[in-house]
Design a protein around this motif. Structure first.
Motif, PDB file in Angstrom:
ATOM      1  N   THR A 159       0.851  -1.196   0.000  1.00 16.33           N
ATOM      2  CA  THR A 159       0.000   0.000   0.000  1.00 16.33           C
ATOM      3  C   THR A 159       0.883   1.240   0.000  1.00 16.33           C
ATOM      4  O   THR A 159       1.748   1.387   0.862  1.00 16.33           O
ATOM      5  CB  THR A 159      -0.911   0.010   1.237  1.00 16.33           C
ATOM      6  OG1 THR A 159      -1.719  -1.175   1.221  1.00 16.33           O
ATOM      7  CG2 THR A 159      -1.796   1.239   1.253  1.00 16.33           C
ATOM      8  N   PRO A 160       0.697   2.144  -0.950  1.00 15.26           N
ATOM      9  CA  PRO A 160       1.598   3.300  -1.033  1.00 15.26           C
ATOM     10  C   PRO A 160       1.276   4.356   0.011  1.00 15.26           C
ATOM     11  O   PRO A 160       0.106   4.578   0.371  1.00 15.26           O
ATOM     12  CB  PRO A 160       1.328   3.839  -2.447  1.00 15.26           C
ATOM     13  CG  PRO A 160      -0.096   3.461  -2.721  1.00 15.26           C
ATOM     14  CD  PRO A 160      -0.285   2.121  -2.042  1.00 15.26           C
ATOM     15  N   GLY A 161       2.315   5.005   0.490  1.00 11.35           N
ATOM     16  CA  GLY A 161       2.151   6.180   1.313  1.00 11.35           C
ATOM     17  C   GLY A 161       2.097   7.408   0.428  1.00 11.35           C
ATOM     18  O   GLY A 161       2.179   7.318  -0.801  1.00 11.35           O
ATOM     19  N   PRO A 162       1.950   8.603   1.017  1.00 14.96           N
ATOM     20  CA  PRO A 162       2.007   9.831   0.226  1.00 14.96           C
ATOM     21  C   PRO A 162       3.316   9.907  -0.565  1.00 14.96           C
ATOM     22  O   PRO A 162       4.373   9.500  -0.081  1.00 14.96           O
ATOM     23  CB  PRO A 162       1.932  10.925   1.286  1.00 14.96           C
ATOM     24  CG  PRO A 162       1.229  10.280   2.446  1.00 14.96           C
ATOM     25  CD  PRO A 162       1.704   8.862   2.447  1.00 14.96           C
ATOM     26  N   SER A 163       3.222  10.412  -1.789  1.00 13.31           N
ATOM     27  CA  SER A 163       4.364  10.516  -2.712  1.00 13.31           C
ATOM     28  C   SER A 163       4.891   9.154  -3.149  1.00 13.31           C
ATOM     29  O   SER A 163       6.074   9.015  -3.445  1.00 13.31           O
ATOM     30  CB  SER A 163       5.500  11.356  -2.111  1.00 13.31           C
ATOM     31  OG  SER A 163       5.086  12.703  -1.973  1.00 13.31           O
ATOM     32  N   GLN A 164       3.996   8.170  -3.192  1.00  9.25           N
ATOM     33  CA  GLN A 164       4.359   6.840  -3.694  1.00  9.25           C
ATOM     34  C   GLN A 164       3.285   6.329  -4.653  1.00  9.25           C
ATOM     35  O   GLN A 164       2.142   6.794  -4.643  1.00  9.25           O
ATOM     36  CB  GLN A 164       4.512   5.844  -2.541  1.00  9.25           C
ATOM     37  CG  GLN A 164       5.702   6.089  -1.630  1.00  9.25           C
ATOM     38  CD  GLN A 164       5.888   4.976  -0.620  1.00  9.25           C
ATOM     39  OE1 GLN A 164       4.942   4.258  -0.271  1.00  9.25           O
ATOM     40  NE2 GLN A 164       7.107   4.821  -0.135  1.00  9.25           N
TER      41      GLN A 164
END
Length: 478
Positions: free
Chosen positions: A256-261
């Motif tokens: 699961t991506p975080g912010p800026s990913q």
């Protein structure tokens, strides 16, 4: 950026013929330079290339790659020449600059030149660049996959290779560590380092030097430096890079991506980097099933390509359409056949342990065909991480003993067939033995973790031999 007129009358030495040396020499001669090509080997192919260049007024010296021609003002080298070569030592002593063919191309760009979206990494470069080009095409952009793949960059920037003579909007550029070493001025719009693992250390001298050359791809980036969130070394290269103000670090992850990913959520490729509110929003880009093959490392390639495309402003629908349209080159996790509920897969391109590990991770139960030229690699980590998946192993090639010893240490219960052969016909026996070891539901996987030149001309020929051997099984069964 330099004017083509800057090269007129200059004495320029091109180090090496081959895929990039011939275009560089041809281009420089066309710009009015006095060009001499030096090349260590002197075979039939080299003589044919020399004859072509000599018709353009280029001087070619075959069988002598060590001596710097008198009066040389600039050396342009092809990628394979080691920095320790005597020719470069002589150039340094004489105060003569050394450029790579990529550096030459960068300097020759015109005022309205296409932006470069650049990709490097130990493995996955070609696939990612071709995915990226497919996405850019789906967005309606005039593009091409170039650099260490496809049309030489020198030809591209001088207007060759374009069917209607129109200029490109943006280029998907594959850059090897060799090319980056000799390209100090290149400044990409955005760039990605896919992964870092020991490779070509005989050329670079150390892992630190290899990583530093890979990291050059981030220098001067204007919009995004894309890194692998699962490989901290790639993020460290971003931190060390001198980029333009406002350039962002963008991670890609299989989780699961975080912010800026960019990453994956419940089978969906999603973007939390190029959305208005990246703290709370995510943009769907494509489904995992849109990626072929949907192996973990290939999903990672797709995410890196998507990140670069999004950095260039490409719409989400074009990411999806481009990934759907993309089909990988041969010998890269290529499904060959299903025989008796056993899958046969050719990943001959897995020429190092890092690539083989990614390939082995894509399947649950494997009969592994491995071996070749180890290039100084060790196999303990690869075997440790893959042992639980191995139904059996068939070893071929000159350095197979290194893999056999690692298997004895870390997977002693796995059956091993050690074929004491390095002839090209060994592949047929290897496939027969693998077929004997395989059970329904297994995958017979050619992922050699080694170079091919002990037995085959290149990895393509090795993969073709595997496919032919699988074909022999098919014919035998019918």
């Amino acid at each position: 950026m330099q004017s083509p007129a800057d090269f007129a009358g200059r004495c320029i030495t091109v180090a090496g013929l081959g895929v990039s040396g011939v275009p560089a020499a041809r281009a420089l001669a066309g710009l009015g330079a006095r060009v001499t090509v030096v090349n260590s080997s002197d075979g039939e192919r080299e003589r044919a290339q020399a004859a072509e260049l000599e018709q353009l007024g280029v001087t070619v010296r075959l069988g002598d790659g060590d001596t710097l021609p008198e009066g040389t003002e600039l050396v342009v080298t092809t990628p394979g020449w080691k920095p320790s070569s005597p020719l470069f030592a002589a150039a340094g002593k004489a105060g003569v600059e050394v450029w790579g063919d990529v550096e030459l191309a960068w300097r020759l760009r015109g005022p309205d030149a296409a932006d470069w979206l650049a990709v490097t990494g130990t493995n996955g470069k070609t696939t990612t660049v071709r995915m990226l080009a497919s996405i850019l095409e789906a967005a309606g952009l005039r593009t091409a996959a170039v650099g260490n793949i496809g049309v030489p960059l020198v030809d591209v920037v001088l207007g060759e290779g374009q069917p209607d003579g129109a200029s490109y909007d943006v280029l998907a550029v594959e850059l090897s560590s060799y090319q980056l070493h000799w390209a100090p001025s290149v400044r990409a719009h955005s760039a990605a380092v896919l992964n870092l693992a020991p490779d070509h250390l005989d050329w670079h001298g150390s892992m630190a030097a290899y990583a530093a050359d890979k990291g050059r791809i981030y220098e001067g980036n204007t919009v995004a430096c894309v890194y692998n969130a699962a490989d901290p070394a790639t993020e460290e290269l971003v931190r060390a890079a001198d980029v333009e103000e406002g350039c962002r670090a963008i991670g890609f992850t299989l989780g699961t991506p975080g912010p800026s990913q960019v990453g994956v959520v419940e089978g969906i490729l999603v973007d939390r980097a190029f959305v208005e509110n990246r703290q709370q929003q995510a943009q769907e880009l494509a489904e995992v099933s849109d990626v072929t093959p949907a192996a973990p490392h290939n999903i990672a390639n797709a995410l890196a390509a998507a990140a670069l495309a999004r950095a260039y402003g490409v719409a989400p629908a074009a990411v999806r359409d481009g990934l759907r349209a993309f089909h990988p080159d041969a010998h890269r996790i290529q499904h060959i056949a299903d025989l008796g509920d056993v899958r046969y897969v050719d990943d001959s391109k897995a020429t190092n342990t890092h690539a083989a590990q990614a390939s082995l991770a894509a399947y649950e139960h494997i009969v592994w065909i491995a071996g070749g030229l180890a290039k100084g690699a060790t196999f303990d980590e690869l075997v440790q991480k893959s042992a639980a998946r191995l139904r059996g192993v068939v070893l071929i090639g000159a350095d197979r003993a290194l893999i056999r010893e690692a298997l004895a240490r870390h997977a002693p219960d796995v059956p091993v067939v050690d074929l004491d052969r390095t002839d090209t016909g060994a592949m047929s026996e290897a496939v027969r033995e693998a077929s004997r070891l395989a059970e329904p539901g297994d995958t017979v996987l050619l992922a050699p973790a080694c170079a091919s030149m002990d037995m085959f001309v290149n990895y393509n020929k090795r993969g073709e031999a595997f496919a032919d051997a699988v074909g022999e099984l098919t014919a035998r069964d019918h």
